[in-house]
Scaffold this motif. Sequence first.
Motif, PDB file in Angstrom:
ATOM      1  N   ILE A   1    -121.438 -16.306   9.233  1.00  0.00           N
ATOM      2  CA  ILE A   1    -120.172 -16.177   9.956  1.00  0.00           C
ATOM      3  C   ILE A   1    -120.552 -15.073  11.150  1.00  0.00           C
ATOM      4  CG2 ILE A   1    -118.019 -15.087   9.954  1.00  0.00           C
ATOM      5  CD1 ILE A   1    -117.638 -15.662   7.202  1.00  0.00           C
ATOM      6  N   LEU A   2    -119.968 -15.563  12.503  1.00  0.00           N
ATOM      7  CA  LEU A   2    -119.996 -14.852  13.421  1.00  0.00           C
ATOM      8  C   LEU A   2    -118.930 -14.306  14.048  1.00  0.00           C
ATOM      9  CD1 LEU A   2    -122.084 -13.521  15.688  1.00  0.00           C
ATOM     10  CD2 LEU A   2    -121.583 -15.848  16.952  1.00  0.00           C
ATOM     11  N   ASP A   3    -118.952 -12.940  14.152  1.00  0.00           N
ATOM     12  CA  ASP A   3    -117.686 -12.361  14.678  1.00  0.00           C
ATOM     13  C   ASP A   3    -118.010 -11.718  15.938  1.00  0.00           C
ATOM     14  OD1 ASP A   3    -115.402 -10.772  15.408  1.00  0.00           O
ATOM     15  OD2 ASP A   3    -115.550  -9.289  13.831  1.00  0.00           O
ATOM     16  N   ILE A   4    -117.426 -12.353  17.304  1.00  0.00           N
ATOM     17  CA  ILE A   4    -117.458 -12.223  18.577  1.00  0.00           C
ATOM     18  C   ILE A   4    -116.508 -11.341  18.951  1.00  0.00           C
ATOM     19  CG2 ILE A   4    -117.702 -12.941  20.941  1.00  0.00           C
ATOM     20  CD1 ILE A   4    -118.361 -15.830  19.644  1.00  0.00           C
ATOM     21  N   GLY A   5    -117.227  -9.861  19.685  1.00  0.00           N
ATOM     22  CA  GLY A   5    -116.235  -8.878  19.954  1.00  0.00           C
ATOM     23  C   GLY A   5    -115.786  -8.134  18.836  1.00  0.00           C
ATOM     24  N   CYS A   6    -116.644  -7.630  18.031  1.00  0.00           N
ATOM     25  CA  CYS A   6    -116.344  -7.317  16.842  1.00  0.00           C
ATOM     26  C   CYS A   6    -115.642  -5.993  16.839  1.00  0.00           C
ATOM     27  CB  CYS A   6    -117.511  -7.161  15.913  1.00  0.00           C
ATOM     28  SG  CYS A   6    -118.775  -6.112  16.260  1.00  0.00           S
ATOM     29  N   GLY A   7    -115.588  -5.233  17.879  1.00  0.00           N
ATOM     30  CA  GLY A   7    -114.974  -3.860  17.849  1.00  0.00           C
ATOM     31  C   GLY A   7    -115.515  -3.021  16.804  1.00  0.00           C
ATOM     32  N   GLY A   8    -114.559  -2.390  16.267  1.00  0.00           N
ATOM     33  CA  GLY A   8    -114.940  -1.445  15.207  1.00  0.00           C
ATOM     34  C   GLY A   8    -115.396  -2.158  13.823  1.00  0.00           C
TER      35      GLY A   8
ATOM     36  N   VAL B   1    -122.426 -15.052   1.579  1.00  0.00           N
ATOM     37  CA  VAL B   1    -122.205 -15.190   2.885  1.00  0.00           C
ATOM     38  C   VAL B   1    -122.969 -14.171   3.594  1.00  0.00           C
ATOM     39  CG1 VAL B   1    -120.041 -13.913   2.717  1.00  0.00           C
ATOM     40  CG2 VAL B   1    -120.410 -15.547   4.645  1.00  0.00           C
ATOM     41  N   THR B   2    -123.245 -14.166   4.829  1.00  0.00           N
ATOM     42  CA  THR B   2    -123.812 -13.128   5.477  1.00  0.00           C
ATOM     43  C   THR B   2    -122.766 -13.229   6.996  1.00  0.00           C
ATOM     44  OG1 THR B   2    -125.501 -14.436   6.649  1.00  0.00           O
ATOM     45  CG2 THR B   2    -126.106 -13.207   4.883  1.00  0.00           C
ATOM     46  N   VAL B   3    -122.454 -11.878   7.339  1.00  0.00           N
ATOM     47  CA  VAL B   3    -121.568 -11.869   8.546  1.00  0.00           C
ATOM     48  C   VAL B   3    -122.309 -11.098   9.576  1.00  0.00           C
ATOM     49  CG1 VAL B   3    -119.386 -11.055   9.343  1.00  0.00           C
ATOM     50  CG2 VAL B   3    -119.612 -11.885   6.964  1.00  0.00           C
ATOM     51  N   CYS B   4    -122.276 -11.669  10.916  1.00  0.00           N
ATOM     52  CA  CYS B   4    -122.876 -10.791  11.813  1.00  0.00           C
ATOM     53  C   CYS B   4    -121.692 -10.570  12.996  1.00  0.00           C
ATOM     54  CB  CYS B   4    -123.850 -12.006  12.701  1.00  0.00           C
ATOM     55  SG  CYS B   4    -124.885 -11.169  14.220  1.00  0.00           S
ATOM     56  N   GLY B   5    -121.546  -9.463  13.393  1.00  0.00           N
ATOM     57  CA  GLY B   5    -120.877  -8.794  14.248  1.00  0.00           C
ATOM     58  C   GLY B   5    -121.283  -8.540  15.522  1.00  0.00           C
ATOM     59  N   ILE B   6    -120.732  -9.086  16.695  1.00  0.00           N
ATOM     60  CA  ILE B   6    -121.577  -8.725  17.975  1.00  0.00           C
ATOM     61  C   ILE B   6    -120.378  -8.231  19.019  1.00  0.00           C
ATOM     62  CG2 ILE B   6    -123.351 -10.271  17.716  1.00  0.00           C
ATOM     63  CD1 ILE B   6    -121.960 -12.110  19.749  1.00  0.00           C
ATOM     64  N   ASP B   7    -120.943  -7.158  19.815  1.00  0.00           N
ATOM     65  CA  ASP B   7    -120.059  -6.561  20.871  1.00  0.00           C
ATOM     66  C   ASP B   7    -121.150  -6.145  21.842  1.00  0.00           C
ATOM     67  OD1 ASP B   7    -118.146  -4.876  22.236  1.00  0.00           O
ATOM     68  OD2 ASP B   7    -116.901  -5.181  20.472  1.00  0.00           O
ATOM     69  N   PRO B   8    -120.817  -6.383  23.089  1.00  0.00           N
ATOM     70  CA  PRO B   8    -121.695  -5.884  24.285  1.00  0.00           C
ATOM     71  C   PRO B   8    -121.574  -4.220  24.516  1.00  0.00           C
ATOM     72  CG  PRO B   8    -120.013  -7.101  25.174  1.00  0.00           C
ATOM     73  CD  PRO B   8    -119.764  -7.243  23.819  1.00  0.00           C
ATOM     74  N   ASP B   9    -120.467  -3.676  23.762  1.00  0.00           N
ATOM     75  CA  ASP B   9    -120.060  -2.220  23.912  1.00  0.00           C
ATOM     76  C   ASP B   9    -121.206  -1.456  22.956  1.00  0.00           C
ATOM     77  OD1 ASP B   9    -119.306   0.533  24.147  1.00  0.00           O
ATOM     78  OD2 ASP B   9    -117.178  -0.329  24.745  1.00  0.00           O
ATOM     79  N   GLN B  10    -122.096  -0.733  23.118  1.00  0.00           N
ATOM     80  CA  GLN B  10    -122.723   0.007  22.228  1.00  0.00           C
ATOM     81  C   GLN B  10    -121.877   0.951  21.529  1.00  0.00           C
ATOM     82  OE1 GLN B  10    -126.379  -0.448  21.393  1.00  0.00           O
ATOM     83  NE2 GLN B  10    -125.778   0.660  19.830  1.00  0.00           N
ATOM     84  N   ARG B  11    -121.064   1.452  21.826  1.00  0.00           N
ATOM     85  CA  ARG B  11    -119.912   2.453  21.264  1.00  0.00           C
ATOM     86  C   ARG B  11    -119.294   1.577  19.991  1.00  0.00           C
ATOM     87  NH1 ARG B  11    -116.473   4.009  26.388  1.00  0.00           N
ATOM     88  NH2 ARG B  11    -116.312   1.757  26.455  1.00  0.00           N
TER      89      ARG B  11
END
Length: 234
Positions: A58-65, A83-93
């Motif tokens: 599963i991919l979560d785009i713009g995962c935030g917190g 399942v494996t889940v990958c959360g991505i967000d361009p904001d390192q914070r």
Amino acid sequence: MQRDPQASEQMDRPDCDALLLRRTYAQFPLVNRAVSGWRKNYELFIRPVLSERKRARILDIGCGGGDIAVNLYRWALADGLQVTVCGIDPDQRAIDFARAAGRRRGIREPAVEFLPLGSSQLAADGELFDVVLSNHLLHHLNATELQQLMEDTEKLCSVVAVHSDIRRSGLALALFGAATLPLSGTSFIRRDGLVSIRRSFTVAELVQRARPGWDVEAASPYRNLLIWRPACDR
């Protein structure tokens, strides 16, 4: 109620107050439980996909917190699904917060990982996921970025994609404003949430912007679902 795409959210600013930003990420789980509807999305769109596979991605785009990604993993685990889940967000914070919050909840890589990336980077690398999703992301994007998100999703997704976002209405604005009064001043949740509603799309507006093969559905409460099913459409 006219859309206001020029309105800006404080948490999107690189120089926003760091403490209020962390508090905003910390309050996301509460707000998402109340309004995002991801448990129902999981049951309708995601669990059937996972049930047909020995192991799914599963991919979560713009995962935030990161709370949506973690919840999806835990729901799948409770259902006996791998399942494996990958959360991505361009904001390192956001990534730093999501990683720390995941560790506090006992979640470890590679079961759930959070990466400081955009969807185009993963698409260019040829990555493929069974399920692709985003939560409250669409209204943040300009016209070009929205089209790019859909193009990236088509490359990244093998079974189903669900991009869930706020659906604009005057009543939604009034209800959210009243419900979040206790949070006023404690984070960016109330101020940015009201901006988000003003920036978001109606169903008709999102239909006009959807690429061929995509579906738009209205969901409760006050949400739009932008859905891609490549197995059906290709």
